[in-house]
Enzyme design. Structure first.
Site, mmCIF file in Angstrom:
data_model
loop_
_atom_site.group_PDB
_atom_site.id
_atom_site.type_symbol
_atom_site.label_atom_id
_atom_site.label_comp_id
_atom_site.label_asym_id
_atom_site.label_seq_id
_atom_site.Cartn_x
_atom_site.Cartn_y
_atom_site.Cartn_z
ATOM 1 N N ASP A 34 -9.838 35.032 6.317
ATOM 2 C CA ASP A 34 -10.796 34.365 5.439
ATOM 3 C C ASP A 34 -12.156 35.070 5.511
ATOM 4 O O ASP A 34 -13.082 34.739 4.777
ATOM 5 C CB ASP A 34 -10.900 32.862 5.735
ATOM 6 C CG ASP A 34 -11.388 32.563 7.139
ATOM 7 O OD1 ASP A 34 -11.569 33.511 7.922
ATOM 8 O OD2 ASP A 34 -11.589 31.372 7.459
ATOM 9 N N SER A 35 -12.261 36.086 6.379
ATOM 10 C CA SER A 35 -13.446 36.951 6.373
ATOM 11 C C SER A 35 -13.608 37.630 5.020
ATOM 12 O O SER A 35 -14.657 38.195 4.725
ATOM 13 C CB SER A 35 -13.360 38.005 7.487
ATOM 14 O OG SER A 35 -12.135 38.709 7.415
ATOM 15 N N ASP A 73 -4.541 33.860 6.543
ATOM 16 C CA ASP A 73 -5.449 32.926 7.220
ATOM 17 C C ASP A 73 -5.517 31.608 6.451
ATOM 18 O O ASP A 73 -5.619 31.599 5.225
ATOM 19 C CB ASP A 73 -6.853 33.562 7.231
ATOM 20 C CG ASP A 73 -7.542 33.390 8.561
ATOM 21 O OD1 ASP A 73 -6.995 32.707 9.441
ATOM 22 O OD2 ASP A 73 -8.637 33.974 8.728
ATOM 23 N N LYS A 103 -2.332 31.908 10.095
ATOM 24 C CA LYS A 103 -3.226 31.787 11.259
ATOM 25 C C LYS A 103 -4.193 30.641 11.008
ATOM 26 O O LYS A 103 -4.645 30.461 9.870
ATOM 27 C CB LYS A 103 -4.015 33.086 11.474
ATOM 28 C CG LYS A 103 -5.029 32.978 12.621
ATOM 29 C CD LYS A 103 -5.703 34.294 12.916
ATOM 30 C CE LYS A 103 -6.882 34.597 12.046
ATOM 31 N NZ LYS A 103 -7.980 33.603 12.111
ATOM 32 N N GLU A 105 -7.558 28.275 12.979
ATOM 33 C CA GLU A 105 -8.510 28.189 14.081
ATOM 34 C C GLU A 105 -8.399 26.843 14.793
ATOM 35 O O GLU A 105 -8.083 25.835 14.154
ATOM 36 C CB GLU A 105 -9.947 28.343 13.538
ATOM 37 C CG GLU A 105 -10.214 29.716 12.951
ATOM 38 C CD GLU A 105 -11.614 29.833 12.347
ATOM 39 O OE1 GLU A 105 -12.474 28.955 12.573
ATOM 40 O OE2 GLU A 105 -11.841 30.821 11.629
ATOM 41 N N GLU A 172 -11.442 35.072 20.121
ATOM 42 C CA GLU A 172 -12.626 35.694 19.509
ATOM 43 C C GLU A 172 -13.905 35.399 20.297
ATOM 44 O O GLU A 172 -14.178 34.241 20.657
ATOM 45 C CB GLU A 172 -12.779 35.199 18.051
ATOM 46 C CG GLU A 172 -14.013 35.785 17.371
ATOM 47 C CD GLU A 172 -14.013 35.671 15.860
ATOM 48 O OE1 GLU A 172 -13.031 35.174 15.282
ATOM 49 O OE2 GLU A 172 -15.015 36.099 15.255
#
Ligand code: KIV
Length: 277
Positions: A34-35, A73, A103, A105, A172
């Site tokens: 999502d970056s 993501d 993925k 978080e 991270e």
């Protein structure tokens, strides 16, 4: 690979062209992160990215992949509201995007959702430490796990994600001794970003490591190329060549074969004689 001591290489990919190069170079895992909200869309953070946008980019990257594992993501609010919505959105990443895995978080709170996804047959990569989707809560992109309490929480998070059935774990922005301890305590491979050399693999945002994104360079990024400067030079040279007429040359243009050229000259003189108007 973890068992055999072979490090895992992972990079973000958002488009077909770069993904082909990465796949051919032997990158093990491509992450449609999502970056992309910051790198591709120029947003301030990753929060506005939508499921549809990630699926769009995953489809493009999928067309490039011949051997790499393709991870999509889960963007902000696509898995936090309810497990049902989370499974539905994760399923779309696989069905519509062609991803091999998703993925997401989060540690202990995310573990319930991870369990539901894995139950539904969706492979999940976890992500602990700094979660950029919590940037507002954390007060910025800050290193995590710096106090005893925070280290204990981090380990609990990592173990919960593993127990929920995740096959791998991004760690991270964590001090390297903490990331090392986590990597030794979980059996699934850890993929570090700003987490030191003792993780089982590494991930970077490709625009950072290629020197394409130059406004800000995190401490942990190594520039493996300087494509930003090189691209800017090429764009400047291109503008100059267009403006001074040195691009394109006739060699860089399409021509006509001889008979077509003779015919064309006849047509041209016909036009010049005003017969066409
Ligand atoms: O979105 C992303 O690019 C990521 C990586 C930096 C791990 O989550």
């Amino acid at each position: 690979m973890k068992e055999q001591g072979e490090k895992i290489s992972m990079l973000t990919a958002y488009d077909y062209t770069f993904a082909v190069l990465m796949d051919h170079a032997g990158v093990d895992v491509l992450l449609v992160g999502d970056s992309l909200g910051m790198v591709f869309q120029g947003r301030e953070d990753t929060l506005p990215v939508t499921v549809d946008e990630v699926i769009y980019h995953t489809r493009a990257v999928k067309r490039a992949v011949s051997h790499a594992l393709l991870v999509a993501d889960m963007p902000f609010l696509s898995y936090q509201v309810s497990p049902e919505e989370a499974v539905w959105n994760a399923g779309r990443m696989l069905k519509e995007g062609g991803a091999d895995a998703v993925k997401l978080e989060g540690g202990v709170p995310a573990s319930r959702v991870i369990e539901r996804m894995v139950d539904a047959g969706i492979p999940v990569m976890g992500h602990v430490g700094l979660g950029p989707q919590s940037v507002k809560l954390l007060g910025g992109h800050k290193v995590q796990g710096k106090t005893t309490k925070a280290i204990q929480r981090l380990l609990r998070d990592a173990l919960a994600v593993e127990a929920a059935g995740a096959f791998s774990l991004v760690v991270e922005a964590v001090p390297w001794p903490v990331a090392k301890m986590i990597s030794e305590r979980v059996s699934i491979p850890t993929i570090g970003i700003g987490a030191g050399p003792y993780c089982d693999g590494q991930v970077l945002v490709h625009a950072d490591m290629l020197g394409l994104f130059t406004a800000f360079q995190p401490h942990f990024v190594r520039r493996f190329a300087y494509l930003g400067e090189e691209s800017k030079r090429a764009f400047t040279d291109y503008c100059k060549a267009v403006k001074d007429g040195s691009f394109p040359t006739l060699d860089e243009s399409y021509s006509l074969d001889e008979s077509a050229l003779r015919e064309f000259e006849e047509i041209e003189s016909f036009i010049e004689e005003d017969h066409c108007l």
